[in-house]
Design an enzyme around this catalytic site. Structure first.
Site, PDB file in Angstrom:
ATOM      1  CD  GLU A 371      42.860 -33.908  -1.527  1.00 56.62           C
ATOM      2  OE1 GLU A 371      43.485 -34.046  -2.597  1.00 56.62           O
ATOM      3  OE2 GLU A 371      43.344 -33.408  -0.510  1.00 56.62           O
ATOM      4  N   GLY A 372      38.187 -37.514  -3.393  1.00 58.03           N
ATOM      5  CA  GLY A 372      37.760 -38.574  -4.300  1.00 58.03           C
ATOM      6  C   GLY A 372      37.895 -39.922  -3.633  1.00 58.03           C
TER       7      GLY A 372
END
Length: 387
Positions: A371-372
């Site tokens: 998620e990054g």
């Protein structure tokens, strides 16, 4: 505990009760399965069914769609409780949230009515299919394409590291519908399980979160016109809003696992006696415990502020990307340090699978990547600061 000492004083009485019941359920029915789940790498179907009974599968959704309708800080607390019991279960749960948030944010009224109540009850498990081999940190570079046909859409491409992807009842798949428009040419589609042309590979053999499976999926599917999620070209905007939510849920997972590691370390330090003195009486150990406590509280406050802003954005509009990225970065890096310190405090025993801190260290490692990654969060944060 007085209110000033209570880090969750902002929760309503009803939300507190929900979290207290959830804590008991997780302690009795989910935590006892965590070690065996890790050893066997069996997907957490049973645990998700338990969470469905407890109302957690739709805790992120409004009551209008049979969801829990709880506040963003309460959701932060609830996800952290699940993660403290079993990281694999929390990972599968929050991947489901990414899919349902996609429909809630970007879907039509009909799509919301069709999918969200089933997802909230646990009847339908979701997956969020964004990442590709060449488009992880930069989704705008995705290669998956969706082309209009007489009957609807032809979806073709592949995705990787898709949590729940091979076991989900539906996937929200992001694809390029207009290559000339960059990120404004990305749309999203709802892909039901069993759609011809959908193929999932075997679960990846991961370092941690072994019961929360991730898959490579291949797509060569004909979809009806109503498979398009909301409007064409709005997929990238939907995905970015979903990830704002999801990064706070990653922070929640980190908080839960970090606290589990810290509590285990404190308990061990009190019980472990060397040379007639408990570890907890030694100054060096006390400093380690203090550092864990400081890191945890700092991450908690960052995460609670992000959750507060999420709640305000839900009520009044706007984005909370900076707070979300700070929470994700701060909590994931703090949790890694806390879990490592907890393992160090256990000595050689911490390196064995007989103690939970070994598993928690492995489960937490991915939090700085998905998620990054931490590097991407620093780019987002500095970009906001320099703007």
């Amino acid at each position: 505990m007085t209110q000033i000492d209570d880090p969750w004083h902002m929760l309503s009485g009803e939300e507190r009760m929900f979290c207290e019941v959830l804590e008991r359920i997780c302690a009795d029915r989910i935590a006892p399965l965590a070690a065996e789940t890790d050893e066997s790498s069996r997907f957490v179907h049973e645990q998700l069914a338990t969470l469905g009974e407890a109302g957690m599968m739709g805790a992120n959704l409004p009551e209008a769609y049979e969801g829990g309708g709880i506040s963003a800080p309460a959701l932060l607390r609830a996800v952290s409780i699940v993660a403290g019991a079993c990281g694999s279960t929390a990972s599968a749960l929050t991947a489901h949230y990414l899919a349902t948030d996609s429909i809630l944010i970007g879907g039509t009224d009909g799509q919301k009515q069709e999918w969200l109540p089933k997802a909230a009850s646990g009847e339908a498990l979701g997956a969020f299919a964004l990442t590709e081999p060449t488009a992880g940190s930069d989704p705008a570079d995705m290669k998956t394409r969706a082309r209009r046909t007489e009957k609807g859409w032809h979806l073709k491409g592949s995705k990787c590291f898709i949590s729940n992807g091979g076991v989900a009842d539906f996937l929200v798949v992001y694809a390029v519908t207009d290559p000339d428009k960059g990120h404004r040419g990305i749309s999203a589609f709802i892909l039901p399980r069993g759609t011809p042309g959908f193929e999932a590979g075997p679960p990846e053999r991961t370092m941690g979160l072994r019961g929360g499976h991730v898959f490579t999926i291949n797509l060569d599917c004909e979809l009806p016109a109503n498979a398009l999620l909301g409007e064409e070209g709005k997929g990238f905007r939907t995905a970015m809003q979903v990830l704002d939510n999801g990064r706070i849920e990653v922070a929640a997972q980190c908080l839960g696992m970090a606290k589990a590691a810290m509590d285990a370390a404190i308990g061990y330090a009190k019980e472990r006696v060397i040379g007639g003195i408990a570890l907890s009486e030694r100054q060096g150990i006390r400093w380690m415990i203090a550092d864990m406590g400081l890191a945890y509280r700092s991450a908690l406050l960052l995460s609670q502020e992000a959750a507060r802003q999420r709640g305000l954005a839900h009520e009044h509009g706007g984005r909370f990307s900076l707070a979300s990225s700070m929470a994700k970065l701060g909590a994931s890096e703090a949790a890694g340090k806390i879990a490592d310190t907890a393992l160090q405090l256990h000595g050689g025993y911490g390196y064995t699978r007989d103690f939970p801190v070994e598993r928690i260290n492995r489960d937490l490692r991915i939090m700085r990547i998905y998620e990054g990654s931490s590097e991407i969060q620093r780019i987002i944060i500095s970009g906001n600061m320099l703007a």
